[in-house]
Design a protein around this motif. Structure first.
Motif, PDB file in Angstrom:
ATOM      1  N   LYS A 143       0.830  -1.205   0.000  1.00 52.12           N
ATOM      2  CA  LYS A 143       0.000   0.000   0.000  1.00 52.12           C
ATOM      3  C   LYS A 143       0.865   1.257   0.000  1.00 52.12           C
ATOM      4  O   LYS A 143       0.627   2.198  -0.770  1.00 52.12           O
ATOM      5  CB  LYS A 143      -0.927  -0.001   1.209  1.00 52.12           C
ATOM      6  CG  LYS A 143      -1.898   1.177   1.239  1.00 52.12           C
ATOM      7  CD  LYS A 143      -2.861   1.037   2.407  1.00 52.12           C
ATOM      8  CE  LYS A 143      -3.844   2.196   2.441  1.00 52.12           C
ATOM      9  NZ  LYS A 143      -4.804   2.064   3.579  1.00 52.12           N
ATOM     10  N   GLY A 147       2.492   1.704  -3.405  1.00 48.63           N
ATOM     11  CA  GLY A 147       1.569   2.252  -4.390  1.00 48.63           C
ATOM     12  C   GLY A 147       1.342   3.738  -4.202  1.00 48.63           C
ATOM     13  O   GLY A 147       1.318   4.503  -5.169  1.00 48.63           O
ATOM     14  N   ARG A 148       1.200   4.152  -2.952  1.00 47.28           N
ATOM     15  CA  ARG A 148       0.999   5.569  -2.675  1.00 47.28           C
ATOM     16  C   ARG A 148       2.234   6.384  -3.062  1.00 47.28           C
ATOM     17  O   ARG A 148       2.112   7.469  -3.634  1.00 47.28           O
ATOM     18  CB  ARG A 148       0.666   5.773  -1.197  1.00 47.28           C
ATOM     19  CG  ARG A 148      -0.683   5.230  -0.781  1.00 47.28           C
ATOM     20  CD  ARG A 148      -1.006   5.564   0.668  1.00 47.28           C
ATOM     21  NE  ARG A 148      -1.095   7.002   0.871  1.00 47.28           N
ATOM     22  CZ  ARG A 148      -1.452   7.572   2.016  1.00 47.28           C
ATOM     23  NH1 ARG A 148      -1.727   6.808   3.065  1.00 47.28           N
ATOM     24  NH2 ARG A 148      -1.528   8.885   2.132  1.00 47.28           N
ATOM     25  N   CYS A 156       2.445   6.777  -6.837  1.00 52.11           N
ATOM     26  CA  CYS A 156       1.467   7.755  -7.301  1.00 52.11           C
ATOM     27  C   CYS A 156       1.955   9.170  -7.016  1.00 52.11           C
ATOM     28  O   CYS A 156       1.966  10.033  -7.899  1.00 52.11           O
ATOM     29  CB  CYS A 156       0.124   7.500  -6.609  1.00 52.11           C
ATOM     30  SG  CYS A 156      -1.132   8.765  -6.910  1.00 52.11           S
ATOM     31  N   SER A 199      -3.375   6.002 -11.030  1.00 52.73           N
ATOM     32  CA  SER A 199      -3.005   5.064  -9.970  1.00 52.73           C
ATOM     33  C   SER A 199      -4.217   4.667  -9.139  1.00 52.73           C
ATOM     34  O   SER A 199      -5.055   5.510  -8.794  1.00 52.73           O
ATOM     35  CB  SER A 199      -1.956   5.693  -9.059  1.00 52.73           C
ATOM     36  OG  SER A 199      -1.793   4.919  -7.882  1.00 52.73           O
ATOM     37  N   HIS A 219      -4.140   4.216  -6.212  1.00 55.21           N
ATOM     38  CA  HIS A 219      -3.903   4.828  -4.906  1.00 55.21           C
ATOM     39  C   HIS A 219      -4.099   6.342  -4.942  1.00 55.21           C
ATOM     40  O   HIS A 219      -3.815   7.017  -3.954  1.00 55.21           O
ATOM     41  CB  HIS A 219      -2.484   4.505  -4.431  1.00 55.21           C
ATOM     42  CG  HIS A 219      -2.220   3.039  -4.264  1.00 55.21           C
ATOM     43  ND1 HIS A 219      -2.499   2.352  -3.107  1.00 55.21           N
ATOM     44  CD2 HIS A 219      -1.730   2.116  -5.127  1.00 55.21           C
ATOM     45  CE1 HIS A 219      -2.178   1.083  -3.246  1.00 55.21           C
ATOM     46  NE2 HIS A 219      -1.714   0.908  -4.469  1.00 55.21           N
ATOM     47  N   LEU A 266      -5.806   8.418  -2.163  1.00 52.86           N
ATOM     48  CA  LEU A 266      -5.086   8.714  -0.924  1.00 52.86           C
ATOM     49  C   LEU A 266      -3.985   9.745  -1.139  1.00 52.86           C
ATOM     50  O   LEU A 266      -3.339  10.173  -0.174  1.00 52.86           O
ATOM     51  CB  LEU A 266      -4.496   7.427  -0.345  1.00 52.86           C
ATOM     52  CG  LEU A 266      -5.536   6.372   0.070  1.00 52.86           C
ATOM     53  CD1 LEU A 266      -4.851   5.082   0.476  1.00 52.86           C
ATOM     54  CD2 LEU A 266      -6.407   6.901   1.206  1.00 52.86           C
TER      55      LEU A 266
END
Length: 236
Positions: free
Chosen positions: A173, A176-177, A180, A209, A211, A214
């Motif tokens: 996670k 991915g953030r 992005c 993305s 993500h 977020l």
């Protein structure tokens, strides 16, 4: 045994946005928690309802202690103005984020977004202002992500260095953030180098993305570029 229903944010994730928005309003009226207004603004931004999002951002600002106002709040308000074709007001908000009492992204988000605005508006004074702040954040030991973003935008670090640091994340996670988020800052680097193909590619990666929800501040500006077709003159 009690059974709890979905949280307000879960309602949003399920696409039940009207329920979530109403729930956050009731929560704010009951508790006075400013996070409820932030969540309402975030939902409106995601829905593309920028006038409504701006109302929430301005309401939040009127209630916040200026000494504890976060840079993300200021940047988010500026993004609403940007989408509403009010670049001057957007720059004012991005500038306000430079002196925020609380910062995210190792303090580099507000000056980086201000640099993006200066580049897109072809405003050398705004670019210089942003780079002065970035220089203050770019120390010889500015290693690690996201702090290395400041040297990147000053030409003192490379795309490869950023990518290597981002890829060190072991949590899927967080990885991915970070991908992005970094794509937006890499787009700014490409933009100031005149690499428009790279600028567009990184914007599309950021906005696309899974993500991006977020990393809303960065992704919202990337989406603006895509929505407007990467205009040569952003605000005719």
């Amino acid at each position: 045994m009690s059974v709890t229903g979905p949280s307000l944010w879960d309602l949003h994730l399920q696409g039940r946005n009207e329920e979530a928005l109403a729930g956050y309003l009731k929560e704010f009226e009951r508790t006075g928690h400013l996070s409820s207004l932030r969540n309402r603004a975030g939902i409106f931004i995601e829905l593309g309802a920028f006038a409504e999002a701006l109302e929430e951002c301005q309401r939040l600002r009127s209630l916040e202690d200026p000494n504890s106002r976060g840079d993300a709040d200021a940047v988010r308000e500026g993004i609403c103005h940007w989408w509403l074709d009010q670049p001057g007001l957007a720059v004012e908000c991005f500038r306000y984020g430079l002196s925020a009492g609380y910062t995210n992204t190792a303090s580099v988000m507000a000056p980086s977004v201000l640099l993006y605005a200066g580049l897109r508006l072809n405003d050398g004074a705004v670019c210089s202002e942003a780079k002065r702040v970035l220089r203050s954040l770019s120390r010889p030991k500015s290693i690690g992500y996201p702090r290395l973003i400041a040297p990147l935008l000053l030409g003192r670090a490379t795309k490869l260095e950023i990518v290597r640091l981002v890829e060190r994340h072991t949590n899927p996670k967080l990885l991915g953030r970070a991908r992005c988020q970094s794509d937006f800052y890499l787009s700014i680097d490409a933009l100031q180098r005149g690499n428009m193909a790279g600028f567009e590619d990184h914007c599309r990666r950021c906005a696309g993305s899974p993500h991006s929800r977020l990393e809303q501040e960065e992704a919202s500006l990337a989406r603006w570029e895509i929505d407007r077709g990467f205009p040569a003159t952003p605000f005719p």
